[in-house]
Scaffold this active site. Structure first.
Site, PDB file in Angstrom:
ATOM      1  N   GLU A  14      21.882  11.699 -17.258  1.00 24.48           N
ATOM      2  CA  GLU A  14      21.453  13.088 -17.398  1.00 24.48           C
ATOM      3  C   GLU A  14      22.691  13.971 -17.410  1.00 24.48           C
ATOM      4  O   GLU A  14      23.617  13.700 -16.633  1.00 24.48           O
ATOM      5  CB  GLU A  14      20.561  13.520 -16.232  1.00 24.48           C
ATOM      6  N   ALA A  25      24.305  14.013  -6.856  1.00 27.08           N
ATOM      7  CA  ALA A  25      23.411  12.872  -6.784  1.00 27.08           C
ATOM      8  C   ALA A  25      22.508  12.889  -8.012  1.00 27.08           C
ATOM      9  O   ALA A  25      22.384  13.915  -8.671  1.00 27.08           O
ATOM     10  CB  ALA A  25      22.555  12.955  -5.527  1.00 27.08           C
ATOM     11  N   MET A  26      21.900  11.736  -8.305  1.00 29.66           N
ATOM     12  CA  MET A  26      21.054  11.636  -9.501  1.00 29.66           C
ATOM     13  C   MET A  26      19.821  10.798  -9.209  1.00 29.66           C
ATOM     14  O   MET A  26      19.913   9.711  -8.648  1.00 29.66           O
ATOM     15  CB  MET A  26      21.889  11.012 -10.639  1.00 29.66           C
ATOM     16  N   ASN A  67      17.712   8.795 -10.707  1.00 27.18           N
ATOM     17  CA  ASN A  67      17.213   7.645 -11.477  1.00 27.18           C
ATOM     18  C   ASN A  67      16.047   6.993 -10.743  1.00 27.18           C
ATOM     19  O   ASN A  67      16.137   6.729  -9.546  1.00 27.18           O
ATOM     20  CB  ASN A  67      18.313   6.605 -11.643  1.00 27.18           C
ATOM     21  N   HIS A  97      15.931  16.054  -1.870  1.00 26.98           N
ATOM     22  CA  HIS A  97      15.909  16.568  -3.240  1.00 26.98           C
ATOM     23  C   HIS A  97      15.653  15.436  -4.242  1.00 26.98           C
ATOM     24  O   HIS A  97      14.741  15.501  -5.062  1.00 26.98           O
ATOM     25  CB  HIS A  97      17.254  17.251  -3.520  1.00 26.98           C
ATOM     26  N   GLU A  98      16.452  14.385  -4.151  1.00 27.91           N
ATOM     27  CA  GLU A  98      16.344  13.316  -5.163  1.00 27.91           C
ATOM     28  C   GLU A  98      15.029  12.545  -5.020  1.00 27.91           C
ATOM     29  O   GLU A  98      14.456  12.110  -6.024  1.00 27.91           O
ATOM     30  CB  GLU A  98      17.537  12.365  -5.088  1.00 27.91           C
ATOM     31  N   HIS A 105      12.227  14.311  -6.748  1.00 24.50           N
ATOM     32  CA  HIS A 105      12.221  14.094  -8.195  1.00 24.50           C
ATOM     33  C   HIS A 105      11.459  12.827  -8.591  1.00 24.50           C
ATOM     34  O   HIS A 105      11.036  12.704  -9.740  1.00 24.50           O
ATOM     35  CB  HIS A 105      13.654  13.921  -8.713  1.00 24.50           C
ATOM     36  N   GLU A 110      14.525  21.063 -11.369  1.00 20.92           N
ATOM     37  CA  GLU A 110      15.571  21.393 -10.401  1.00 20.92           C
ATOM     38  C   GLU A 110      15.157  22.501  -9.435  1.00 20.92           C
ATOM     39  O   GLU A 110      15.497  22.461  -8.260  1.00 20.92           O
ATOM     40  CB  GLU A 110      16.872  21.737 -11.127  1.00 20.92           C
TER      41      GLU A 110
HETATM   42  N1  BES Z   1      19.279  15.818 -11.713  1.00 20.67           N
HETATM   43  C1  BES Z   1      20.353  16.267 -10.914  1.00 20.67           C
HETATM   44  C2  BES Z   1      21.663  15.617 -11.249  1.00 20.67           C
HETATM   45  C3  BES Z   1      22.375  16.197 -12.438  1.00 20.67           C
HETATM   46  C4  BES Z   1      22.929  17.440 -12.360  1.00 20.67           C
HETATM   47  C5  BES Z   1      22.534  15.490 -13.590  1.00 20.67           C
HETATM   48  C6  BES Z   1      23.581  17.953 -13.445  1.00 20.67           C
HETATM   49  C7  BES Z   1      23.185  16.004 -14.668  1.00 20.67           C
HETATM   50  C8  BES Z   1      23.731  17.248 -14.603  1.00 20.67           C
HETATM   51  C9  BES Z   1      20.078  16.004  -9.436  1.00 20.67           C
HETATM   52  O1  BES Z   1      18.744  15.944  -9.087  1.00 20.67           O
HETATM   53  C10 BES Z   1      20.648  17.165  -8.678  1.00 20.67           C
HETATM   54  O2  BES Z   1      20.119  18.219  -8.772  1.00 20.67           O
HETATM   55  N2  BES Z   1      21.745  16.934  -7.971  1.00 20.67           N
HETATM   56  C11 BES Z   1      22.412  17.976  -7.245  1.00 20.67           C
HETATM   57  C12 BES Z   1      22.248  17.823  -5.786  1.00 20.67           C
HETATM   58  C13 BES Z   1      21.146  18.692  -5.298  1.00 20.67           C
HETATM   59  C14 BES Z   1      20.809  18.463  -3.872  1.00 20.67           C
HETATM   60  C15 BES Z   1      21.377  20.155  -5.511  1.00 20.67           C
HETATM   61  C16 BES Z   1      23.862  17.941  -7.593  1.00 20.67           C
HETATM   62  O3  BES Z   1      24.275  16.989  -8.243  1.00 20.67           O
HETATM   63  O4  BES Z   1      24.575  18.853  -7.222  1.00 20.67           O
HETATM   64 ZN    ZN Z   2      17.793  17.745  -8.997  1.00 29.56          ZN
END
Ligand code: BES
Ligand code: ZN
Length: 866
Positions: free
Chosen positions: A138, A272-273, A275, A307-308, A311, A330
């Protein structure tokens, strides 16, 4: 910035669509390459000669189409378009309508850009450097690992097979169903995934340890850590064990996969992601060491796990139809992570912290002329990348919180369940969510929420009051809140605002849905001396501008402690924002800040520290900066005395966070005693005489560097070379930016660009250098310009370059600097930072105007106080 002759973006044609992928990959962890074969079951919906899918940085050696009926095979001509990141296969005759399959053989690179299928470096316990192969798909980067329909609406099942050295851990979304050994290699096949979008696929080959547990429903949870650190996965495991059942109950839907893994990856662009079934994290956002992890990090780990895992339902089970609706993913996850932590760790006062973090950042960014609506048309990957910003995350979370409060938890849950059930394994748009919540609550959710998602910005409610006998008439009028105070262009903007009003004695004395420009609400049986506060709990996404006598009453309520924590936070933030916009005066802010000197709550102090920091950065451009610093220092005197340096037993999780934050502030505003204490703690820590307590390390390191020299910098480097965790390294990076001379700042930035620092962390050093002093700001900006090519090469992961630009450029405060930034990026255009550059220049100009307007009045006020 010039768009050149770029073709307008188009989504993939849908004459041929995928239904299932069988993916076979052989990564080479020494040559940094991989061989792949993908078989894609497709449906030909309309006869066509061409099949178009996404593909980039992949070399194709064979592509064929096989008709499912007669099994005839035709070879396709391959044409790759780097600009559109597509692969077009052209066949001599139209493919017949019906089922068929594509068979593609290809090669790719295990890149080091932290996207697609990439390599990540780690050191084995014996000190050998090795590489893992990991994925980050992503936003649209699955196309770098295999040719695919890389759009969230194309949901399919996947069968993944990976060939890897036999001693490595191999993971993917599902459990292993087959493992075959052959010499030094093993072939690992995973179970079929549910129908899902390509950006959620993941696979990993590396060396890891894990700890394991079940949740109360028997779902197997593992936390994978670097070898030798599995104990550090315990905290995240415990949070996950509470979180999965929490979401299951909240949504009334079970977690649909047999297992979930959480894994710490050594090089990772985002935090974090999610998947599906294999959630990836930065090391410092997953690992918790009982002795060497700070309270602040621990709290963040809990939020990110929350958070993850959210999702897994909201995003994975039901996915946005297109990236325009990214905020659904998000914004929602950024809201519910707080609900989850509030449930798992009730002493964190996490909802009050929400006001300080997400709510306030959203209000700040969304007041700018260069903000954007939550729902925004996006096409190319660059545009998609741009919307992973505070509008999607923080404003998204804030308006969901407002909506939840307005319709109530019961109806909210019913609507969520409906939405997630109806659209399971399918895609959704923003309207789908409003429909379900509207049906569940019987309220005009769609009508109200559209005013918050389809246009940018938010209102300021101008409030005045008139007492008549025992009644108070409160008149409210809305206008768009603009960071520069000019709402003229937005005269016809109108939001539908759920408004609640509290009085000294009643939390909710009145509630209305404000649908017009102006409205009057009457509160009966109210003493003329009682205060009135609009938006109790700071749940509404708007600011309030009180007529001055109302504000005086609220100031009293701050001093006598009758105003609730979140209201004390919002009051100061609103008054500050109004002053910045030229609607109120900065002197009022200074007076208000003084009224908080007896404050006891961490969360309120966090706001005060933030507000003083904003003023400090601005006033560092004046000749009376020292006077301001003295004023700020004095505000902390009492509370710092009360807290002291030593942790006390059973003091609760927020106290250590408050102590380190306030000692830092006190020291950075120049308190001599604090500085010398920090220096001596630093010396003791460096020579191993006494290890500094983890919660105080940031404070001690940064104060020592601020008042140190080259020798101090070298000591930080030495600590870094011995650092046992990424968390500790990042603490050291932040401290490295505090050098106060130009050579020290340059040293820090050179270090950032060296191979001693991972690309994922590089921005931390730049941001620290640029934020810690005026010299740091000037030197960092010059450094970025002098090394622009290198910076672009180093900041390749998602939104890294945006973070660099905004942290290095935004704090200037003169028209000349704004022009300089603009001119530089006009000469060196980069599509993914276009909006960030505009926002940064706007911020610089706002600072300049603010300074020009209030500089003299602030000086006079400060003089009158000393
Ligand atoms: N889906 C995102 C990860 C992501 C962010 C992928 C940008 C590609 C581009 C994930 O769920 C996410 O939001 N991660 C956050 C952490 C969250 C607790 C705010 C991050 O990576 O900062
Ligand atoms: Zn997210």
């Amino acid at each position: 910035m010039s768009e050149g002759t770029k073709k307008p973006f188009e989504r993939l044609p849908t004459k041929v669509v995928p239904v299932h992928y069988t993916l076979h990959l052989t990564p080479d962890l020494k040559q940094f390459a991989f061989n792949g074969t993908v078989d894609i079951d497709v449906q030909v919906k309309e006869a066509t000669n061409t099949v178009v899918m996404n593909c980039i940085e992949i070399e194709i050696s064979k592509a064929e189409f096989r008709t499912s009926g007669d099994q005839s095979v035709v070879k396709g001509d391959v044409s790759l378009d780097e600009g559109t990141e597509t692969l077009t296969l052209t066949f001599p005759n139209p493919l017949p309508v019906g089922d068929g399959s594509l068979h593609i053989i290809y090669k790719g690179t295990l890149n080091d850009n932290m996207k697609g299928f990439y390599r990540s470096k780690y050191t084995t316990p014996s000190g050998e450097e090795r590489y893992a192969a990991v994925t980050q798909f992503e936003a649209p980067d699955a196309r770098r690992a295999f040719p695919c329909w890389d759009e969230p609406a194309h949901k399919t099942t996947f069968d993944v097979t990976i060939v890897a050295p036999k001693d490595r851990v191999v993971l993917s979304n599902m459990d292993v169903v087959k493992e075959e050994m052959s010499g030094e290699l093993k072939t690992v096949t995973f179970g079929r995934t549910p129908k899902m979008s390509s950006y959620l696929l993941a696979f990993i080959v590396g060396e890891y340890d894990y700890i394991e547990g079940l949740d109360e429903d028997g779902v197997r949870i593992r936390v994978y850590t670097p070898v030798g650190k599995k104990e550090q996965g315990k905290f995240a495991l415990e949070v996950a064990q509470k979180t999965l059942p929490f979401y299951k109950k909240y949504f009334q839907i079970a977690y649909p996969l047999p297992k979930i893994d959480l894994i710490a990856i050594a090089d990772f662009a985002a935090g974090a992601m999610e998947n599906w079934g294999l959630v990836t994290y930065r090391e410092r956002i997953l690992l918790v060491d009982p002795v060497n992890t700070s309270q602040a990090t621990k709290q963040y780990v809990a939020l990110v796990v929350g958070h993850e895992l959210a999702h897994q339902w909201f995003g994975n089970l039901v996915t946005m139809e297109w990236w325009t609706h990214l905020w659904l993913n998000e914004g929602f996850a950024s809201w519910i992570e707080y609900l989850c932590v509030d449930h798992c760790l009730p002493d964190y006062q996490i909802w009050t912290q929400f006001v300080n973090s997400d709510y306030k950042s959203a209000l700040r960014l969304d007041a700018m002329a260069n903000s954007h609506p939550i729902e925004v048309e996006v096409g190319s990957p660059d545009e998609v990348e741009e919307i992973f910003d505070a509008i999607s995350y923080c404003k998204g979370a804030s308006i969901i919180r407002m909506l939840h409060d307005w319709i109530g938890d019961k109806d909210f849950r019913t609507g969520m369940h409906e939405y997630l059930t109806k659209l399971s394994y399918k895609n959704a748009s923003t309207e789908d969510l409003w429909t379900s919540l509207g049906v569940a609550s019987g309220k005009p959710v769609d009508k109200v929420m559209t005013t918050w998602t389809k246009k940018m910005g938010y209102p300021v409610l101008n409030v005045s009051a008139k007492q008549e006998g025992s009644s108070r008439h409160i008149t409210i009028s809305q206008t768009k809140f603009c960071a520069d105070g000019c709402d003229e262009p937005y005269k016809d903007y109108l939001w539908m605002v759920p408004v609640t009003i509290a009085t000294k004695n009643t939390k909710s004395a009145a509630s209305i849905l404000l649908e017009t420009k102006t409205s009057t609400v009457t509160i009966d049986n109210i003493d003329p001396n009682d205060w009135v506060k609009v938006n109790p709990g700071s749940v509404g996404f708007y600011r309030v501008n009180y007529q001055s006598d109302m504000l005086t009453g609220l100031l009293q309520a701050v001093s006598d402690g009758s105003l609730d924590t979140r209201d004390r936070i919002q009051l100061i933030d609103d008054v500050l924002a109004l002053a910045q916009a030229g609607v109120g005066s900065t002197v009022k802010v200074l007076e208000l800040l003084s009224a908080y000197a007896n404050e006891k709550e961490f969360t309120v102090w966090e706001t005060l520290v933030g507000s003083l920091g904003t003023l400090n950065r601005l006033l560092s451009n004046t000749d009376y900066h020292d006077k301001f610093k003295k004023f700020a220092e004095n505000i902390f005197t009492n509370i710092v005395k009360e807290l002291g340096w030593e942790p006390r037993p059973n003091e609760g999780p927020l106290i250590p966070m408050m102590r380190s934050m306030l000692l830092s502030a006190y020291g950075h505003y120049g308190n001599r005693n604090t500085i010398s204490q920090a220096k001596s703690k630093f010396d003791n820590h460096v020579c191993d005489k006494e290890t500094c307590h983890v919660d105080l390390r940031s404070t001690v390191f940064s104060l020592a560097m601020k008042h140190g020299n080259e020798g101090t910098f070298d000591q930080l480097c030495k600590l870094h070379s011995k650092s046992a965790s990424q968390e500790e390294s990042v603490r050291l990076y932040r401290a490295m930016g505090y050098g106060q001379t130009s050579p020290l700042v340059t040293k820090c930035l050179d270090y950032a660009m060296s191979d001693k620092v991972r690309a994922q962390d590089c921005c931390t050093l730049f941001a620290s250098a640029a934020n810690s002093s005026k010299t740091g700001r000037v030197v960092s900006w010059q450094y970025v310009r002098d090394n622009w090519q290198k910076c672009k090469e180093r900041f390749t992961g998602s939104f890294m370059l945006q973070r660099l630009v905004s942290s290095v450029c935004s704090d200037f405060a003169s028209e000349e600097r704004a022009k300089e930034v603009e001119e530089f990026f006009t000469a060196n255009p980069v599509a993914s930072v276009e909006r960030t550059v505009k926002q940064s220049c706007e911020a610089i100009r706002l600072h300049a105007q603010w300074l020009g307007r209030d500089k003299e009045a602030i000086k006079e006020w400060l003089n009158s106080k000393s």
